[in-house]
Write a protein that holds these residues in place. Structure first.
Motif, mmCIF file in Angstrom:
data_model
loop_
_atom_site.group_PDB
_atom_site.id
_atom_site.type_symbol
_atom_site.label_atom_id
_atom_site.label_comp_id
_atom_site.label_asym_id
_atom_site.label_seq_id
_atom_site.Cartn_x
_atom_site.Cartn_y
_atom_site.Cartn_z
ATOM 1 N N LEU A 1 0.829 -1.203 0.000
ATOM 2 C CA LEU A 1 0.000 0.000 0.000
ATOM 3 C C LEU A 1 0.863 1.252 0.000
ATOM 4 C CD1 LEU A 1 -2.755 -1.087 2.564
ATOM 5 C CD2 LEU A 1 -2.985 -0.914 0.078
ATOM 6 N N LEU A 2 1.888 1.269 0.834
ATOM 7 C CA LEU A 2 2.780 2.420 0.887
ATOM 8 C C LEU A 2 3.509 2.602 -0.436
ATOM 9 C CD1 LEU A 2 4.215 1.893 4.479
ATOM 10 C CD2 LEU A 2 2.724 3.768 3.754
ATOM 11 N N ASP A 3 3.941 1.507 -1.045
ATOM 12 C CA ASP A 3 4.605 1.582 -2.351
ATOM 13 C C ASP A 3 3.677 2.182 -3.403
ATOM 14 O OD1 ASP A 3 6.952 0.487 -1.401
ATOM 15 O OD2 ASP A 3 6.502 -1.548 -2.087
ATOM 16 N N GLY A 4 2.373 1.922 -3.251
ATOM 17 C CA GLY A 4 1.398 2.444 -4.212
ATOM 18 C C GLY A 4 0.972 3.864 -3.926
ATOM 19 N N GLY A 5 1.567 4.492 -2.920
ATOM 20 C CA GLY A 5 1.237 5.875 -2.591
ATOM 21 C C GLY A 5 0.018 6.029 -1.725
ATOM 22 N N HIS A 6 -0.504 4.926 -1.178
ATOM 23 C CA HIS A 6 -1.701 4.983 -0.345
ATOM 24 C C HIS A 6 -1.351 5.284 1.109
ATOM 25 C CE1 HIS A 6 -3.965 3.319 -3.693
ATOM 26 N NE2 HIS A 6 -3.107 2.314 -3.760
ATOM 27 N N PHE A 7 -2.337 5.782 1.851
ATOM 28 C CA PHE A 7 -2.205 5.903 3.295
ATOM 29 C C PHE A 7 -2.984 4.747 3.902
ATOM 30 C CE2 PHE A 7 -3.340 6.986 7.566
ATOM 31 C CZ PHE A 7 -2.198 7.605 8.057
ATOM 32 N N PRO A 8 -2.303 3.801 4.547
ATOM 33 C CA PRO A 8 -3.016 2.676 5.154
ATOM 34 C C PRO A 8 -3.610 3.065 6.514
ATOM 35 C CG PRO A 8 -0.737 2.104 4.543
ATOM 36 C CD PRO A 8 -0.844 3.595 4.552
ATOM 37 N N LEU A 9 -4.892 2.803 6.677
ATOM 38 C CA LEU A 9 -5.571 2.905 7.962
ATOM 39 C C LEU A 9 -5.946 1.486 8.344
ATOM 40 C CD1 LEU A 9 -6.863 4.426 10.304
ATOM 41 C CD2 LEU A 9 -8.900 4.782 8.880
ATOM 42 N N VAL A 10 -5.203 0.914 9.298
ATOM 43 C CA VAL A 10 -5.331 -0.502 9.615
ATOM 44 C C VAL A 10 -6.196 -0.655 10.859
ATOM 45 C CG1 VAL A 10 -4.081 -2.665 9.860
ATOM 46 C CG2 VAL A 10 -2.979 -0.739 8.710
ATOM 47 N N LEU A 11 -7.185 -1.527 10.762
ATOM 48 C CA LEU A 11 -8.143 -1.741 11.837
ATOM 49 C C LEU A 11 -7.915 -3.094 12.489
ATOM 50 C CD1 LEU A 11 -11.402 -0.608 9.943
ATOM 51 C CD2 LEU A 11 -9.779 0.834 11.211
ATOM 52 N N GLY A 12 -7.688 -3.077 13.827
ATOM 53 C CA GLY A 12 -7.510 -4.325 14.559
ATOM 54 C C GLY A 12 -8.795 -4.760 15.210
ATOM 55 N N GLY A 13 -8.692 -5.960 15.789
ATOM 56 C CA GLY A 13 -7.508 -6.730 16.082
ATOM 57 C C GLY A 13 -6.780 -6.226 17.323
ATOM 58 N N GLY A 14 -6.070 -7.199 17.967
ATOM 59 C CA GLY A 14 -5.275 -6.867 19.128
ATOM 60 C C GLY A 14 -4.070 -6.028 18.768
ATOM 61 N N HIS A 15 -3.345 -5.565 19.805
ATOM 62 C CA HIS A 15 -2.215 -4.674 19.536
ATOM 63 C C HIS A 15 -1.003 -5.404 18.977
ATOM 64 C CE1 HIS A 15 -0.815 -0.381 20.722
ATOM 65 N NE2 HIS A 15 -0.721 -0.626 19.441
ATOM 66 N N GLU A 16 -1.112 -6.711 18.787
ATOM 67 C CA GLU A 16 -0.114 -7.413 17.991
ATOM 68 C C GLU A 16 -0.075 -6.875 16.565
ATOM 69 O OE1 GLU A 16 -3.758 -10.289 18.193
ATOM 70 O OE2 GLU A 16 -2.769 -8.810 19.487
ATOM 71 N N ILE A 17 -1.090 -6.108 16.205
ATOM 72 C CA ILE A 17 -1.118 -5.430 14.913
ATOM 73 C C ILE A 17 0.119 -4.563 14.714
ATOM 74 C CG2 ILE A 17 -2.333 -3.347 15.723
ATOM 75 C CD1 ILE A 17 -3.992 -3.365 13.232
ATOM 76 N N ALA A 18 0.662 -4.023 15.804
ATOM 77 C CA ALA A 18 1.750 -3.048 15.698
ATOM 78 C C ALA A 18 3.005 -3.652 15.094
ATOM 79 C CB ALA A 18 2.060 -2.457 17.074
ATOM 80 N N TYR A 19 3.311 -4.897 15.449
ATOM 81 C CA TYR A 19 4.530 -5.505 14.913
ATOM 82 C C TYR A 19 4.374 -5.773 13.417
ATOM 83 C CZ TYR A 19 8.678 -8.433 14.564
ATOM 84 O OH TYR A 19 9.898 -8.950 14.195
ATOM 85 N N GLY A 20 3.178 -6.149 12.978
ATOM 86 C CA GLY A 20 2.938 -6.324 11.554
ATOM 87 C C GLY A 20 2.995 -5.011 10.802
ATOM 88 N N SER A 21 2.355 -3.975 11.341
ATOM 89 C CA SER A 21 2.398 -2.658 10.707
ATOM 90 C C SER A 21 3.837 -2.178 10.581
ATOM 91 C CB SER A 21 1.572 -1.653 11.520
ATOM 92 O OG SER A 21 0.199 -1.921 11.452
ATOM 93 N N TYR A 22 4.601 -2.347 11.654
ATOM 94 C CA TYR A 22 6.000 -1.897 11.627
ATOM 95 C C TYR A 22 6.809 -2.639 10.560
ATOM 96 C CZ TYR A 22 10.860 -1.200 12.730
ATOM 97 O OH TYR A 22 12.195 -0.914 12.618
#
Length: 317
Positions: A109-130
């Motif tokens: 998504l970032l490569d495509g110029g998009h702004f990702p708004l990611v909806l969780g889910g537990g805060h384990e989401i953070a390691y994937g986002s990072y």
């Protein structure tokens, strides 16, 4: 597992008599395509495996679905495209593979110029986002520095033992930064003393993390907090924003794994969020820990949707 967007979730009120100015998100949003023009991309992370491992109340895997339903009727107040990029779902308790897949999707998504708004889910989401941000930065922004701003009652700096969880993502990120020879720039806003042990505060200090406790965030001290946020942002090139919904008072946000006994009031959170968004440095945002099983007449879902609305307008303006 990557799930395609379920566009049936995006339905709601229409006011045809008001034309485009009366449109809502459900009227603007479309499924993301490979050739989609840059815009805001809503991506779900359907996981509560990290919460389960952290001995919390499971149910956050349903969060992305309910948050989409709550966001469907938001006013469409920006002109840039709005997309649904589907979900990443944990299967057979394989959290690590799902986090890697989330990272790959975020990087795309970032490569495509998009702004990702990611909806969780537990805060384990953070390691994937990072992982996604780190991959994108290695490819396109190697010379830039990243700052992580986490609104959260918990530091989430636990050492994975025996496995990673919703309580370990920022320790994992710190370890990744160390291996890569990169600084670990981390600011946690809203940490609660009754929810973090001395060991966690000591670890934060050892890692050079900055912490602003919930009891420091008051109406009469807000200017000082805003200055500290601004100083943190000024020292980095890009910002990853992550909002753990348990940062809010339990009366406002009961639908989380660990409701806050005090929390940060929404009326103080919003100007802090604006200060972050107005920097123009936020490259990705996610919201974590929403658990619809503990909501009360959709009050928490509506609050989370309001936060998503503020983020979207802050980055798409």
């Amino acid at each position: 597992m990557l799930q395609l967007a379920d566009m049936r979730l995006w339905s709601g009120r229409t006011d045809a008599e008001d034309g485009r100015a009366g449109e809502r998100w459900h009227q603007r949003i479309t499924p993301l395509q490979l050739d989609s023009a840059p815009g805001l991309a809503v991506l779900g992370f359907a996981s509560d495996e990290g919460v389960r491992r952290n001995q919390g109340r499971i149910g956050a895997a349903k969060g992305p679905r309910i948050l989409r339903l709550a966001m469907a009727n938001l006013p469409a107040t920006f002109d840039r495209p709005l997309y649904d990029a589907g979900n990443v779902r944990v299967e057979q308790a394989d959290l690590e593979s799902a986090q890697a897949l989330l990272g790959a999707r975020v990087a795309e998504l970032l490569d495509g110029g998009h702004f990702p708004l990611v909806l969780g889910g537990g805060h384990e989401i953070a390691y994937g986002s990072y992982q996604g941000i780190a991959r994108w930065m290695r490819e396109l922004h190697r010379d830039k520095t990243l700052g992580i701003i986490n609104f959260d009652a918990h530091l989430d700096l636990r050492i994975p033992s025996p496995a990673s969880s919703s309580g370990t993502p920022f320790y994992q990120i710190a370890e990744e930064c160390k291996l890569a020879g990169k600084p670990f720039n981390y600011l946690c806003l809203g940490a609660a003393d009754n929810a973090n042990t001395d060991a966690l505060y000591r670890r934060a200090a050892e890692l050079g993390a900055q912490v602003i406790r919930d009891r420091e965030i008051t109406a009469w001290n807000l200017d000082v907090t805003l200055e500290r946020i601004a100083a943190f942002i000024d020292a980095v090139d890009l910002v990853y924003l992550t909002v753990c919904l348990d940062v809010f008072p339990a009366a406002v946000m009961p639908a989380v794994s660990a409701p806050a006994s005090r929390g940060v009031p929404l009326e103080l959170f919003e100007p802090m969020l604006d200060r972050v968004l107005n920097s123009g440095k936020v490259c990705l945002a996610d919201m974590a820990e929403f658990n619809p099983y503990f909501d009360i007449e959709d009050h928490a879902a509506r609050t989370a949707a309001r936060i998503g609305f503020q983020i979207a307008n802050g980055v798409m303006a």
